[in-house]
Design a protein around this motif. Structure first.
Motif, PDB file in Angstrom:
ATOM      1  N   TYR A   1      46.285  37.680  50.212  1.00 28.71           N
ATOM      2  CA  TYR A   1      46.594  37.604  48.778  1.00 28.71           C
ATOM      3  C   TYR A   1      47.766  38.525  48.419  1.00 28.71           C
ATOM      4  O   TYR A   1      47.843  39.661  48.885  1.00 28.71           O
TER       5      TYR A   1
ATOM      6  N   ILE B   1      46.249  35.184  44.091  1.00 32.34           N
ATOM      7  CA  ILE B   1      47.170  34.156  44.553  1.00 32.34           C
ATOM      8  C   ILE B   1      47.541  34.462  46.008  1.00 32.34           C
ATOM      9  O   ILE B   1      48.015  35.559  46.319  1.00 32.34           O
ATOM     10  N   SER B   2      47.267  33.516  46.876  1.00 32.05           N
ATOM     11  CA  SER B   2      47.529  33.750  48.298  1.00 32.05           C
ATOM     12  C   SER B   2      48.976  33.398  48.617  1.00 32.05           C
ATOM     13  O   SER B   2      49.601  32.584  47.931  1.00 32.05           O
TER      14      SER B   2
ATOM     15  N   GLN C   1      49.775  31.740  51.099  1.00 33.81           N
ATOM     16  CA  GLN C   1      49.645  30.328  51.466  1.00 33.81           C
ATOM     17  C   GLN C   1      49.917  29.421  50.261  1.00 33.81           C
ATOM     18  O   GLN C   1      50.655  28.437  50.359  1.00 33.81           O
ATOM     19  N   GLU C   2      49.310  29.767  49.138  1.00 38.64           N
ATOM     20  CA  GLU C   2      49.489  28.974  47.905  1.00 38.64           C
ATOM     21  C   GLU C   2      50.956  28.967  47.461  1.00 38.64           C
ATOM     22  O   GLU C   2      51.478  27.940  47.011  1.00 38.64           O
TER      23      GLU C   2
ATOM     24  N   GLU D   1      52.802  26.663  49.771  1.00 39.31           N
ATOM     25  CA  GLU D   1      52.385  25.293  49.488  1.00 39.31           C
ATOM     26  C   GLU D   1      53.083  24.777  48.220  1.00 39.31           C
ATOM     27  O   GLU D   1      53.573  23.649  48.181  1.00 39.31           O
TER      28      GLU D   1
END
Ligand SMILES: *Cc1c(COP(=O)(O)O)cnc(C)c1O
Length: 356
Positions: free
Chosen positions: A228, A280-281, A283-284, A287
């Motif tokens: 995160y 919020i990661s 990764q997000e 993405e």
């Protein structure tokens, strides 16, 4: 509060011209100082000539790092007034940091009086010119001459002032950011939410490593799962994803609650933007970029106000945001905030405190 003593310098310095200003290398003629002891509380508030002072090598701060600070600015606005931006929030935050580091609370009213008096004395040091300001650095150090591991019984509180040039003298340059999942700045339960000197010590190595790789700063992930997003360098971070502003929430206590962060949230909401303070990661973020929904990324802090991020590198996966140019939202927010600070925009939230 007239019990603040004033000893005027007998050797005023030559003031630098606006073009030669760097960050935090020149200091004004005077500083505010007060002392603390367990029996007297905070005592002897005074404004004295800026200069070195003698301490013992055993000074506790040197050994165990019981030290906190604040950072804010005084601006010369377009009407010629000297103003500050949300200074009482900085003073309140100083006390929150103090509590966590076992440093005695300061009288917020007295500190505000002291700051106003100091700024009035040093008003000619506030540079004029787009983006310039007088940086204000309040700080507290532990002063017992002792190697015992315990909170100090004595402290010194200072406010020093430094004229600084425009952060973006050569125009906005979005920064390149290295995402680190190797080092952490702060963990839950630690000092992350305080402006402790120790947090900065913890951040230097990763920042140096990022610089060697050609990056300006580090993006910090959470200490536990390394997934995160927490902060960027010494700033808070925002993402604009599909029209929504997202910033890590302060809940875990590992993130510093920036006053610029709070101002951006307040302004954005008042303009009708949806703002989410949540996990919020990284990764997000990647993405969202892949889907073409990552519209803006920027850091917030007193020094740069808004610092647009143009590139992220996470394990050598590099993404460019807005082709490395400043995002529209970043620019709009920068203009809005600096507009309020320099008196070009209405101060609808009562953030400006006029000094003189
Ligand atoms: C000071 C600081 C900020 C920004 O706070 P502002 O009040 O907006 O200047 C953000 N993160 C860290 C770690 C800080 O020390």
């Amino acid at each position: 509060m007239s019990n603040i003593q004033f000893i005027k310098t007998s050797t005023p310095k030559q003031r630098p011209d606006n073009d030669s200003l760097q960050f935090g290398s020149i200091f004004t003629d005077h500083m505010f100082v007060m002392d603390y002891s367990t029996d007297k509380g905070w005592y002897d508030p005074r404004i004295v000539p800026y200069g070195p002072f003698e301490v013992e090598p055993s000074l506790m701060t040197f050994h165990y790092g019981q030290a906190i600070f604040e950072g804010l600015k005084a601006y010369r606005n377009i009407h010629g007034d000297i103003v500050t931006f949300r200074p009482l929030d900085n003073i309140a935050r100083l006390n929150r940091s103090a509590e966590r580091l076992c440093i005695p609370q300061v009288d917020e009213k007295l500190v505000w009086e002291a700051l106003k008096k100091l700024l009035e004395i040093e008003k000619d040091w506030v540079p004029d010119g787009e983006g310039t300001s007088l940086y204000i650095r309040p700080f507290i150090i532990a002063t017992d001459p002792s190697l015992g591991v315990r909170p100090s019984d004595t402290y010194k509180f200072f406010i020093i002032l430094s004229p600084v040039g425009a952060y973006y003298a050569e125009g906005f340059k979005p920064v390149k950011i290295y995402v680190t999942d190797k080092y952490v700045r702060a963990a839950r339960g630690g000092l992350g939410y305080t402006k402790a000197a120790a947090n900065y010590a913890a951040s230097l190595y990763a920042a140096e490593e990022a610089k060697k790789k050609g990056y300006t700063q580090v993006l910090w992930l959470d200490a536990c799962s390394h997934s995160y997003v927490e902060e960027v360098g010494t700033m808070n971070i925002f993402f604009k994803i599909d029209g929504v502003l997202v910033t890590p929430s302060l809940e875990g206590g590992s993130i510093l609650g920036g006053i610029t962060r709070d101002s951006v949230i307040t302004l954005a909401e008042s303009m009708g933007y949806k703002v989410e303070e949540r996990l919020i990661s990284i990764q997000e973020v990647y993405e969202a970029h892949r889907q073409g929904k990552l519209e803006d990324v920027f850091g917030t802090g007193t020094a740069a106000v808004i610092s647009p991020v143009g590139e992220l590198n996470w394990n050598d996966n590099i993404i460019k945001i807005n082709d490395g140019e400043m995002g529209e939202f970043s620019k709009m927010m920068y203009d809005k905030l600096t507009g309020i600070q320099y008196g070009k925009e209405e101060d609808s939230f009562g953030w400006i405190e006029k000094i003189c």
